[in-house]
Design an enzyme around this catalytic site. Structure first.
Site, PDB file in Angstrom:
ATOM      1  N   GLN A 106      25.729   4.015  29.527  1.00  0.00           N
ATOM      2  CA  GLN A 106      26.828   4.346  30.431  1.00  0.00           C
ATOM      3  C   GLN A 106      27.395   5.720  30.081  1.00  0.00           C
ATOM      4  OE1 GLN A 106      29.170   0.782  29.743  1.00  0.00           O
ATOM      5  NE2 GLN A 106      28.688   0.053  31.796  1.00  0.00           N
TER       6      GLN A 106
ATOM      7  N   GLY B 163      29.110   2.589  23.707  1.00  0.00           N
ATOM      8  CA  GLY B 163      28.259   1.473  23.323  1.00  0.00           C
ATOM      9  C   GLY B 163      29.012   0.397  22.557  1.00  0.00           C
TER      10      GLY B 163
ATOM     11  N   VAL C  14      32.940   3.010  26.839  1.00  0.00           N
ATOM     12  CA  VAL C  14      31.902   2.388  27.660  1.00  0.00           C
ATOM     13  C   VAL C  14      31.185   1.358  26.798  1.00  0.00           C
ATOM     14  CG1 VAL C  14      31.555   4.266  29.323  1.00  0.00           C
ATOM     15  CG2 VAL C  14      30.279   4.276  27.181  1.00  0.00           C
ATOM     16  N   SER C  15      30.723   0.295  27.441  1.00  0.00           N
ATOM     17  CA  SER C  15      30.150  -0.832  26.704  1.00  0.00           C
ATOM     18  C   SER C  15      28.731  -0.609  26.230  1.00  0.00           C
ATOM     19  CB  SER C  15      30.194  -2.092  27.571  1.00  0.00           C
ATOM     20  OG  SER C  15      31.522  -2.385  27.922  1.00  0.00           O
ATOM     21  N   THR C  16      27.965   0.198  26.937  1.00  0.00           N
ATOM     22  CA  THR C  16      26.577   0.415  26.526  1.00  0.00           C
ATOM     23  C   THR C  16      26.325   1.902  26.326  1.00  0.00           C
ATOM     24  OG1 THR C  16      25.696   0.662  28.768  1.00  0.00           O
ATOM     25  CG2 THR C  16      25.821  -1.589  27.887  1.00  0.00           C
TER      26      THR C  16
END
Length: 183
Positions: A14, A36, A9-11
Site C-alpha cells: 500500500q 506494513g 498502511v497495513s501492507t
C-alpha cells in the site's frame, strides 16, 4: 504549537502518498509513518516515537481515525493520554478536532461506531463460516489428495515405498503424503 502527522498502511504494497499529502496540506511540519503495520498491532514503532516526542500544545493529526487504531478502547486511551498532556488530536477525514468538548464527544461516538462496524464484520464472517460448515463446505485450499488417494498412499507405504516415491505417483509433495498418512 506544532501540527505533527501520523500515517499508516497495513501492507507493504500500500502507498502512503494520499495520507502524507493530506497531512502536509493540513500543516503538518513532521510526519511519522508506519508501513506494513496493522492498526490492531501492539507495536507500531513510528507511532511510539511520535507519542514520545509530542509537546504540550501540539496537535496530533491523522488522515482518518482508523489510522490511529481500530480498537475503540485503544483510540480513546491514546486521545485521553494526549489530552492529559495538553496535546490535541485531529482527524482530517472525519473532521474531528479535540480542541473543544464537541470534538471530544464526536470522537468518542465515531470510535464507537468504528468498533461496532469491525465487530459486525467479524460476527457476519463467523456466521457465514458456521453456515457453510453445516453444508459441508470448508474454507481453505482444496485438498490435493482425496480419500481414495489417501488409502492408496497408505497401501503403497505398507508395501515399502518411500514418501518421495508415493508423492511422485500421486502428484503431490512428500509433506502432503506425510500429512495424509498421519490422518
Amino acid at each position: 504549537m506544532a501540527v505533527i502527522g501520523y500515517a499508516r498502511v497495513s501492507t507493504a504494497e500500500q502507498n502512503l502518498e494520499l495520507q502524507t499529502a493530506a497531512l502536509k496540506d493540513a500543516g503538518a511540519i513532521r510526519i511519522y509513518a508506519d508501513k506494513g503495520v496493522s492498526g490492531s498491532a501492539v507495536e507500531r514503532p513510528e507511532l511510539t516515537k511520535l507519542l514520545d516526542r509530542l509537546d504540550e500544545g501540539d496537535v496530533l493529526t491523522v488522515w482518518k481515525l482508523d489510522r490511529l487504531g481500530r480498537n475503540t478502547r485503544h483510540v480513546l486511551t491514546v486521545v485521553d493520554e494526549l489530552r492529559n498532556r495538553g496535546v490535541s488530536f485531529r482527524s482530517l477525514t472525519e473532521g474531528l478536532d479535540t480542541t473543544g468538548p464537541m470534538g471530544t464527544a464526536m470522537l468518542t461516538i465515531m470510535a464507537a461506531f468504528a468498533q461496532l462496524e469491525r465487530d459486525t464484520i467479524i460476527e457476519r464472517t463467523r456466521a457465514g463460516l458456521k453456515e457453510a460448515a453445516k453444508n459441508n463446505r470448508h474454507g481453505g485450499r482444496p485438498r490435493k489428495v482425496d480419500g481414495a488417494a489417501a488409502v492408496r498412499a497408505a497401501d503403497l507405504k505398507a508395501k515399502g515405498l518411500s514418501a518421495n516415491d508415493i508423492g511422485k505417483m500421486l502428484g503431490v509433495s512428500r509433506a502432503t503424503v506425510y500429512r495424509y498418512l498421519a490422518s
